[in-house]
Design an enzyme around this catalytic site. Structure first.
Site, short mmCIF file in Angstrom:
data_model
loop_
_atom_site.label_atom_id
_atom_site.label_comp_id
_atom_site.label_asym_id
_atom_site.label_seq_id
_atom_site.Cartn_x
_atom_site.Cartn_y
_atom_site.Cartn_z
N GLY A 12 14.13 -24.07 11.98
CA GLY A 12 12.97 -23.70 11.25
C GLY A 12 13.09 -24.40 10.03
O GLY A 12 12.71 -23.94 8.82
N MET A 90 8.56 -25.16 20.73
CA MET A 90 8.77 -25.79 22.00
C MET A 90 8.30 -25.08 23.02
O MET A 90 8.80 -24.80 24.28
CB MET A 90 10.29 -26.07 21.91
CG MET A 90 11.11 -26.51 20.74
SD MET A 90 10.39 -28.22 20.49
CE MET A 90 11.03 -29.08 21.53
N ARG A 91 6.97 -25.01 23.07
CA ARG A 91 6.29 -24.36 24.35
C ARG A 91 4.91 -25.52 24.45
O ARG A 91 4.28 -25.89 23.61
CB ARG A 91 5.49 -23.04 23.89
CG ARG A 91 6.68 -22.01 23.72
CD ARG A 91 7.10 -21.39 24.98
NE ARG A 91 6.30 -20.88 25.81
CZ ARG A 91 6.70 -20.83 27.16
NH1 ARG A 91 7.64 -20.90 27.80
NH2 ARG A 91 5.41 -20.18 28.07
N ASN A 107 0.81 -30.05 14.52
CA ASN A 107 2.11 -29.92 15.12
C ASN A 107 2.67 -31.27 14.36
O ASN A 107 2.22 -32.41 13.86
CB ASN A 107 2.04 -30.33 16.64
CG ASN A 107 3.31 -30.47 17.11
OD1 ASN A 107 4.10 -29.48 16.72
ND2 ASN A 107 3.45 -31.23 18.18
N HIS A 109 5.93 -34.12 15.37
CA HIS A 109 6.63 -34.50 16.77
C HIS A 109 7.37 -35.68 16.44
O HIS A 109 6.93 -36.75 15.73
CB HIS A 109 5.31 -34.73 17.63
CG HIS A 109 6.26 -35.42 18.88
ND1 HIS A 109 6.58 -34.69 19.90
CD2 HIS A 109 6.48 -36.80 19.44
CE1 HIS A 109 7.19 -35.42 20.81
NE2 HIS A 109 6.96 -36.66 20.56
N SER A 136 5.67 -38.12 13.42
CA SER A 136 4.16 -37.94 13.50
C SER A 136 3.63 -36.55 13.29
O SER A 136 4.09 -35.50 13.85
CB SER A 136 3.31 -38.42 14.76
OG SER A 136 3.92 -39.79 15.12
N THR A 141 -4.43 -30.85 20.36
CA THR A 141 -5.57 -30.82 21.15
C THR A 141 -4.96 -30.48 22.76
O THR A 141 -3.33 -30.34 22.88
CB THR A 141 -6.28 -32.29 21.54
OG1 THR A 141 -5.38 -32.93 21.80
CG2 THR A 141 -7.07 -32.27 20.35
N LEU A 144 -0.73 -32.79 25.69
CA LEU A 144 0.53 -32.84 25.02
C LEU A 144 0.86 -33.65 24.11
O LEU A 144 0.74 -35.06 24.53
CB LEU A 144 1.74 -32.51 25.99
CG LEU A 144 3.02 -32.49 25.37
CD1 LEU A 144 3.34 -31.29 24.77
CD2 LEU A 144 4.03 -32.67 26.67
N ASP A 145 1.07 -33.85 22.83
CA ASP A 145 1.36 -34.58 21.84
C ASP A 145 0.35 -35.80 21.51
O ASP A 145 0.60 -36.99 21.38
CB ASP A 145 2.67 -35.26 22.09
CG ASP A 145 3.78 -34.34 21.96
OD1 ASP A 145 3.59 -33.22 21.29
OD2 ASP A 145 4.77 -34.28 22.95
C1 GAR Z 1 11.62 -31.13 14.62
O1 GAR Z 1 12.36 -32.27 14.58
C2 GAR Z 1 10.36 -31.16 15.28
O2 GAR Z 1 9.90 -32.62 14.92
C3 GAR Z 1 10.52 -31.27 16.70
O3 GAR Z 1 11.67 -29.98 16.85
C4 GAR Z 1 12.33 -30.12 15.53
C5 GAR Z 1 12.39 -28.72 14.73
O4 GAR Z 1 13.11 -28.68 13.74
N1 GAR Z 1 9.48 -30.79 17.70
C6 GAR Z 1 9.31 -31.05 18.57
O5 GAR Z 1 10.03 -31.81 19.38
C7 GAR Z 1 7.94 -30.68 19.16
N2 GAR Z 1 7.73 -31.29 20.58
P1 GAR Z 1 12.99 -27.31 12.80
O6 GAR Z 1 13.28 -26.00 13.46
O7 GAR Z 1 14.42 -27.29 11.65
O8 GAR Z 1 11.88 -27.28 11.95
#
Ligand code: GAR
Length: 212
Positions: A12, A90-91, A107, A109, A136, A141, A144-145
């Protein structure tokens, strides 16, 4: 002010960046709730510490992806958010879910989309011999990504780079560009029209705005 719900699965740190920016008066949003699909997510503690309602909704308690997503929608909608922020959630989401929040869900990514959708983006970028990598923010939508990109930031990949060192550099960029994107949306500058991110009335190019 502007009601937002944030979804997380882990640390988070992006949630924290949003909390910090609003506390500092740089971001006029009201985070109504933080929801995690994992009860152990550290981000739930960050929410509690900031006095934000927090919920764990364990996907393993549901018999299908559809059932989980419907319960999640019900929980989110109790807070009537104008924006749903996926911050390390992460779903994979069902089409019902993405359609319901179309144009009002962002989101982040960790890659320069459309490159490296999915997981392990840092290692994959290093293995491919990329000179640069990045992050990014995009509208969500059903694919995915693949939703329209709002903002990207890049960083060089050095010769001794590891996935961990790269992840750290990318995280620092995330904490800048996610609050900025949310600010654009909450202030009405950023909208979603006909599947496209639009900033100040201009449809953005495929890779969005490049943060420099
Ligand atoms: C971040 O790096 C985010 O870009 C990635 O998870 C991490 C969460 O970090 N998201 C993905 O990979 C989505 N497919 P955080 O919990 O410290 O914010």
């Amino acid at each position: 002010s502007f009601p937002v719900v944030v979804l997380i699965s882990g640390s988070g740190s992006n949630l924290q960046a949003l909390i910090d920016q609003s506390l500092q008066g740089n971001l006029d949003i009201d985070i109504k709730a933080v929801i995690s699909n994992k009860a152990s997510a550290f981000g739930l503690e960050r929410a509690a510490k900031a006095g934000i309602a927090s919920h764990a909704l364990d996907h393993k308690q549901f018999e299908s992806r559809e059932a989980f997503d419907h319960a999640l929608m019900e929980l989110i909608d109790q807070y009537q958010p104008k924006l749903v922020v996926l911050a390390g959630f992460m779903r994979i989401l069902t089409e019902d879910f993405t359609r319901h929040y179309e144009g009002r869900m962002l989101n982040i990514h960790p890659s320069l989309l459309p490159k490296y959708k999915g997981l392990n983006t840092h290692q994959r970028a290093i293995d491919a011999g990329e000179a640069e990598h990045g992050v990014s923010v995009h509208f969500v939508t059903s694919e995915l990504d693949a939703g329209s990109v709002v903002l990207q930031a890049n960083t060089e990949i050095s010769s001794d780079e590891t996935a961990d060192s790269l992840a750290q550099k990318v995280h620092a960029l995330e904490h800048i560009i996610y609050p900025l994107s949310v600010k654009w949306f909450s202030s009405g500058r950023l909208t979603f029209q006909h599947g496209q991110a639009v900033l100040d009335g201009e449809a953005l190019p495929e890779s969005g705005v490049r943060y420099t």
